[in-house]
Design an enzyme around this catalytic site. Structure first.
Site, short mmCIF file in Angstrom:
data_model
loop_
_atom_site.label_atom_id
_atom_site.label_comp_id
_atom_site.label_asym_id
_atom_site.label_seq_id
_atom_site.Cartn_x
_atom_site.Cartn_y
_atom_site.Cartn_z
N ARG A 36 14.59 4.43 34.94
CA ARG A 36 16.01 5.01 33.78
C ARG A 36 16.11 6.64 33.63
O ARG A 36 16.94 7.04 34.16
CB ARG A 36 14.95 5.25 32.53
CG ARG A 36 15.63 3.27 31.87
CD ARG A 36 15.28 3.20 30.35
NE ARG A 36 16.26 4.10 29.72
CZ ARG A 36 15.60 4.76 28.78
NH1 ARG A 36 14.40 4.49 28.33
NH2 ARG A 36 16.01 5.94 28.55
N CYS A 61 12.50 2.33 18.88
CA CYS A 61 12.23 2.20 20.94
C CYS A 61 10.88 2.53 20.25
O CYS A 61 10.52 2.54 19.31
CB CYS A 61 13.13 3.55 20.35
SG CYS A 61 12.36 4.73 21.65
N LYS A 71 18.95 14.86 34.09
CA LYS A 71 19.10 13.61 33.10
C LYS A 71 20.06 14.24 31.67
O LYS A 71 21.12 13.51 31.41
CB LYS A 71 17.89 11.99 32.61
CG LYS A 71 18.93 10.99 32.05
CD LYS A 71 17.14 10.28 31.75
CE LYS A 71 16.63 10.42 30.29
NZ LYS A 71 16.45 10.25 29.21
N ASN A 72 18.68 14.88 30.85
CA ASN A 72 19.74 14.91 29.80
C ASN A 72 20.76 15.59 28.73
O ASN A 72 21.06 15.55 28.19
CB ASN A 72 18.27 15.03 28.25
CG ASN A 72 17.03 14.09 28.39
OD1 ASN A 72 17.81 12.57 28.59
ND2 ASN A 72 16.37 13.74 27.69
N1 EPU Z 1 16.01 12.22 13.76
C1 EPU Z 1 16.48 11.99 12.56
N2 EPU Z 1 17.79 11.54 12.66
C2 EPU Z 1 18.46 11.65 13.48
C3 EPU Z 1 18.32 11.91 14.52
C4 EPU Z 1 17.19 12.64 15.08
O1 EPU Z 1 16.10 11.72 11.95
O2 EPU Z 1 19.87 11.79 13.20
C5 EPU Z 1 14.64 12.55 14.37
C6 EPU Z 1 13.45 11.48 15.18
O3 EPU Z 1 13.41 10.75 15.21
C7 EPU Z 1 12.80 12.50 15.86
C8 EPU Z 1 13.48 13.86 15.26
O4 EPU Z 1 14.08 13.91 14.54
O5 EPU Z 1 11.89 12.49 15.05
C9 EPU Z 1 13.78 14.51 17.23
O6 EPU Z 1 14.48 14.04 17.87
P1 EPU Z 1 15.90 14.13 18.62
O7 EPU Z 1 17.49 13.73 18.06
O8 EPU Z 1 16.48 15.44 18.61
O9 EPU Z 1 16.15 13.19 19.74
P2 EPU Z 1 17.45 12.58 21.11
O10 EPU Z 1 18.25 13.58 20.37
O11 EPU Z 1 17.46 10.88 20.10
C10 EPU Z 1 16.11 13.73 22.65
C11 EPU Z 1 15.96 13.25 24.61
C12 EPU Z 1 15.10 12.50 24.17
C13 EPU Z 1 14.25 13.98 24.27
C14 EPU Z 1 14.32 14.14 22.60
C15 EPU Z 1 13.72 15.36 21.30
C16 EPU Z 1 18.44 12.67 25.36
C17 EPU Z 1 19.23 11.62 25.91
N3 EPU Z 1 17.13 12.00 24.61
O12 EPU Z 1 16.48 12.31 22.55
O13 EPU Z 1 14.09 11.97 26.16
O14 EPU Z 1 12.09 13.29 23.76
O15 EPU Z 1 15.89 14.98 22.34
O16 EPU Z 1 12.90 16.30 22.88
O17 EPU Z 1 18.89 13.88 25.38
C18 EPU Z 1 13.26 11.04 27.35
O18 EPU Z 1 14.26 11.37 28.52
O19 EPU Z 1 12.51 10.67 28.01
C19 EPU Z 1 13.81 11.70 25.91
C20 EPU Z 1 13.27 10.26 25.19
#
Ligand code: EPU
Length: 418
Positions: A397, A116, A22-23
């Site tokens: 999802r 979230c 998915k990701n």
């Molecule tokens: N964060 C910030 N600022 C930002 C972006 C992130 O503070 O601008 C923080 C977040 O709040 C979090 C940490 O950085 O505490 C890591 O978040 P990240 O941005 O890496 O997560 P994401 O990109 O929103 C993706 C996956 C998630 C997975 C995380 C961590 C996708 C679509 N989603 O989310 O997947 O948990 O990386 O590996 O790629 C899931 O599939 O169930 C899922 C939640």
């Protein structure tokens, strides 16, 4: 609303085939917007999140043709740049459309994702990077607006190695003028798969899989063909499930090298694991040893398997400590596990799990995607009746036919339509 029913206590045996990630599929579909033409994407999983991104991209003017798990994506007629609240609120990953839209069309209007269940999940790092690349950004009526004539390459250090943030910057940088260097970039396999896809479109990218990614921008990209990598979180869920249920299971069509940290922990819990090039065999132990884990960015133990591992440790012999370092509120599954008889104490970002001889069937409620999978696993070992899992739209999802795949392995699990 549909619910899942599980009668626990049956061992799992046989083979299960893993679907596309998915990701990885989500950013790859978004990246199709960087070009005009028809790209062919294989191994796209059939999931609600994929339907959501297709619906939003459909509103932009993208046309899709599906054949099995292959998707032809026609971006030859993209005329709109708005991702509406009604759809974005159901999937935060919609933010992945921001980078490609502003880079290709020069404008994007995307609803700001709201709260979230697992944490605040800000997107400040995505916005800061695009602003430094020259996009004019402002918020109005809950929408992020971005405008730019031509983005320019930058050197950026990410405070946190954000996964979708790295992907957004990478996509925008392919069409920007000059070179972009992302330091402290995310190293997840999904980021690497996106880089692979962008390279096959003609982009020049190096360093993906390390913490410094370099993108030489400004090349015109062309439509292409790509196969999405297998879902390591789905594979990890079956790995843990098989180990929990004294199973003898072959997990096919996966990439074991993406699961090194997880395999190591499941082995420490007593499972016998054999790793092959594209499949893994797992034999669950009679007695599960307790093991501590700490979630970390890749290649560490993934936060997306923390809840499932906690279900596993709920029936281990002894105490285990589970530390969550990625999201601030990712223990919401704990109160539901407790309803099944698990003994878990939370102290800030740490959960202390005292393994039980057995869990006891009960009705429970799914609260997010990975929490739903954790409850399915707990249900598979719970005794004394049926475990009823409600609100499983969360599960749909991100898992393709999870209950059917477990059924084929011998589990007594089924879905009841509302
Ligand atoms: N964060 C910030 N600022 C930002 C972006 C992130 O503070 O601008 C923080 C977040 O709040 C979090 C940490 O950085 O505490 C890591 O978040 P990240 O941005 O890496 O997560 P994401 O990109 O929103 C993706 C996956 C998630 C997975 C995380 C961590 C996708 C679509 N989603 O989310 O997947 O948990 O990386 O590996 O790629 C899931 O599939 O169930 C899922 C939640």
């Amino acid at each position: 609303m549909d619910k899942i029913l599980v009668e626990g206590g049956y061992p799992l045996t046989g083979e299960v085939s893993i679907s596309g990630a998915k990701n990885a599929a989500l950013p790859i579909l978004a990246a199709c917007l960087l070009t005009e033409g028809v790209s062919l994407i294989h191994n796209v999983p059939s999931l609600r999140d994929i339907d959501t991104i297709k619906r939003i991209m459909g509103l932009l003017g993208v046309e899709f043709q599906q054949q099995g798990s292959s998707l032809a994506v026609n971006t030859g007629n993209v005329q709109h740049h708005v991702a509406p609240y009604e759809l974005v609120k159901t999937m935060r990953a919609s933010i992945l459309l921001l980078g490609p839209l502003v880079a290709k069309l020069g404008k994007a209007r995307i609803s700001l994702p709201g709260g979230c269940a697992i944490g605040a999940r800000p997107i400040n790092l995505h916005l800061k990077a695009l602003a430094s690349m020259g996009a004019n950004m402002y918020l109005d009526k809950g929408y992020i607006n971005a405008k730019a004539r031509r983005l320019k390459g930058i050197e950026i250090f990410l405070d946190i190695p954000t996964v979708t943030g790295t992907e957004n910057i990478m996509m925008a940088a392919t069409l920007a003028e000059g070179t972009t260097v992302i330091k402290n970039a995310a190293k997840e396999p999904e980021v690497q798969d996106l880089a692979e896809f962008l390279r096959s479109m003609g982009a020049t990218i190096s360093g993906d899989g390390t913490d410094t990614i370099i993108i030489e921008g400004g090349k015109e990209l062309r439509a292409t063909e790509h196969r999405v990598i297998p879902d390591r979180i789905e594979a990890g869920t079956f790995l843990i499930g098989a180990a929990m249920c004294a199973g003898d299971v072959t997990i096919k069509n996966c990439r074991p090298e993406h699961l090194t940290a997880v395999i190591e922990k499941v082995e420490s819990a007593g499972a016998r694991i054999r790793v092959h090039q594209d499949h893994i065999t797992v034999q669950g132990p009679e007695r599960i040893e307790s093991v501590d884990i700490k979630t970390m960015p890749y290649p560490g133990f993934p936060t997306d398997l923390q809840a499932q591992f906690m279900a596993f440790m709920s029936v281990a012999d002894g105490w285990s400590m589970i530390r969550e370092t990625i999201f601030e509120n990712r223990f919401i599954h704990v109160s539901e596990l407790r309803r099944l008889g698990a003994e878990i104490e939370i102290n800030g970002a740490q959960a202390l799990v005292r393994g039980q001889k057995q869990l006891l069937a009960a009705p429970v409620m799914a609260t997010d995607l990975r929490a739903s999978a954790c409850l399915v696993l707990a249900g598979l070992v719970a005794r004394g009746g049926l475990t009823e899992i409600h609100r499983i739209y969360h599960l749909d999802r991100g898992y393709e036919s999870l209950e059917k795949k477990f059924q084929r392995l011998g589990a007594r699990i089924w879905r009841e339509k509302a």
